[in-house]
Design a protein around this motif. Structure first.
Motif, mmCIF file in Angstrom:
data_model
loop_
_atom_site.group_PDB
_atom_site.id
_atom_site.type_symbol
_atom_site.label_atom_id
_atom_site.label_comp_id
_atom_site.label_asym_id
_atom_site.label_seq_id
_atom_site.Cartn_x
_atom_site.Cartn_y
_atom_site.Cartn_z
ATOM 1 N N ARG A 97 0.811 -1.214 0.000
ATOM 2 C CA ARG A 97 0.000 0.000 0.000
ATOM 3 C C ARG A 97 0.849 1.272 0.000
ATOM 4 N NH1 ARG A 97 -5.251 0.026 1.309
ATOM 5 N NH2 ARG A 97 -5.061 1.856 2.675
ATOM 6 N N GLU A 149 -3.712 6.560 2.014
ATOM 7 C CA GLU A 149 -4.964 5.924 1.594
ATOM 8 C C GLU A 149 -5.250 6.209 0.126
ATOM 9 O OE1 GLU A 149 -8.174 3.468 1.847
ATOM 10 O OE2 GLU A 149 -6.703 3.839 3.439
ATOM 11 N N ARG A 173 -5.175 3.358 -2.981
ATOM 12 C CA ARG A 173 -6.334 3.124 -3.843
ATOM 13 C C ARG A 173 -5.992 3.392 -5.308
ATOM 14 N NH1 ARG A 173 -11.315 2.589 -1.352
ATOM 15 N NH2 ARG A 173 -11.125 2.457 0.921
ATOM 16 N N ARG A 217 -15.711 2.080 -9.320
ATOM 17 C CA ARG A 217 -14.584 2.036 -8.381
ATOM 18 C C ARG A 217 -14.176 3.445 -7.953
ATOM 19 N NH1 ARG A 217 -9.859 -1.946 -10.127
ATOM 20 N NH2 ARG A 217 -9.613 -0.431 -11.814
ATOM 21 N N ASP A 220 -13.876 4.873 -4.114
ATOM 22 C CA ASP A 220 -12.619 5.422 -3.599
ATOM 23 C C ASP A 220 -12.762 6.883 -3.186
ATOM 24 O OD1 ASP A 220 -11.395 3.026 -3.977
ATOM 25 O OD2 ASP A 220 -10.177 3.629 -5.685
#
Length: 264
Positions: free
Chosen positions: A97, A205, A209, A227, A231
């Motif tokens: 991530r 974050e 994403r 999507r 997000d």
């Protein structure tokens, strides 16, 4: 942790570095190296201090690729198990991530190229050599390269690189998009760490994403818009956006690290 063949340190704030430590084998990647990477990357998932990762090798060499002698004498079950072990590492790097930066020093061959392509940015030395030896060994490209390499350089160029097997130097790697930054050979690791430090300042974050959607493209515009809705709904309600808006309003740079509750 296998700290003998994979070295772990923190060379800059919020940056973790993993380096292959097999200088006598030009940092060739065997089972122990893969397992060392896997264990460290799993641990880093829960490390709130780490916001970027650097991958590299010791003594001015990233890696000569897979450890070829360790591939000999396998039966089919062992060959499949070897590939499954590789794929655990592939998924951890691609799915990280936080930004992953690879330092292509000296020689980067085969498996190491695949490892770098699974990350987000690549820094290469002017005199570095990138090698694609698979077909010369009678092997198909692995480590996800038939997906990641064409995404980076385009399908025609990827076909040539994989089929011709000629070394790619630093300036050529930069020109075709195989690398993002080229510098003098002695500066590669420092530049990679510095780049990771810059990327560590990004909102985690939103970056995670974005990365997931880039790595797994939508099948249609409708799918992508769905999507995107999910997000952005999360990000608009998050504290990073509050900080981003406050910085915009106050005409200053956003600080996504120092804000209350941020991953530090």
């Amino acid at each position: 942790m296998n700290d003998k063949v994979v070295l772990f340190d923190r060379p800059a704030p919020h940056v973790a570095r993993l380096r292959i430590n097999r200088p006598d084998k030009r940092n060739a990647i065997d089972h122990a190296v893969r397992q060392g990477f896997i264990e460290h990357l799993l641990a880093l998932q829960d490390d709130a201090e780490v916001r970027a990762i650097v991958l590299g090798g010791v003594e001015g060499v990233f890696s000569a690729g897979g450890d070829i002698p360790s591939m000999l004498g396998l039966d089919e079950a062992q060959a499949r198990e070897r590939m499954r072990h590789i794929h655990v590492l592939c998924r951890l790097v691609a799915g990280a991530r936080v930004p992953v930066v690879s330092a292509m020093e000296g020689v980067t061959a085969g498996a190491a190229v695949g490892l770098a392509l699974l990350g987000d940015r690549i820094v290469i030395g002017r005199g570095a050599r990138v090698l694609f030896p698979f077909l010369k060994l009678g092997l198909a490209p692995d480590w996800g390269q038939l997906l990641t390499l064409p995404r980076r350089v385009g399908l025609p160029v990827a076909r040539c690189l994989l089929s011709d097997g000629e070394p790619v130097r630093g300036d050529e790697a930069l020109r075709i998009g195989l690398a993002d930054v080229m510098c003098e050979d002695a500066e590669v690791m420092d530049r990679a760490v510095a780049l990771a430090g810059t990327l560590a300042q990004l909102p985690t974050e939103a970056f995670a994403r974005m990365k997931q959607r880039l790595n797994q493209p939508a099948a249609s515009l409708d799918d992508e818009l769905q999507r995107e809705e999910t997000d952005q709904a999360v990000c608009l309600l998050g504290e990073d956006f509050q900080e981003g808006y406050a910085a915009f309003r106050d005409k200053r740079a956003a600080d996504f690290i120092a804000r209350p509750g941020a991953k530090r």
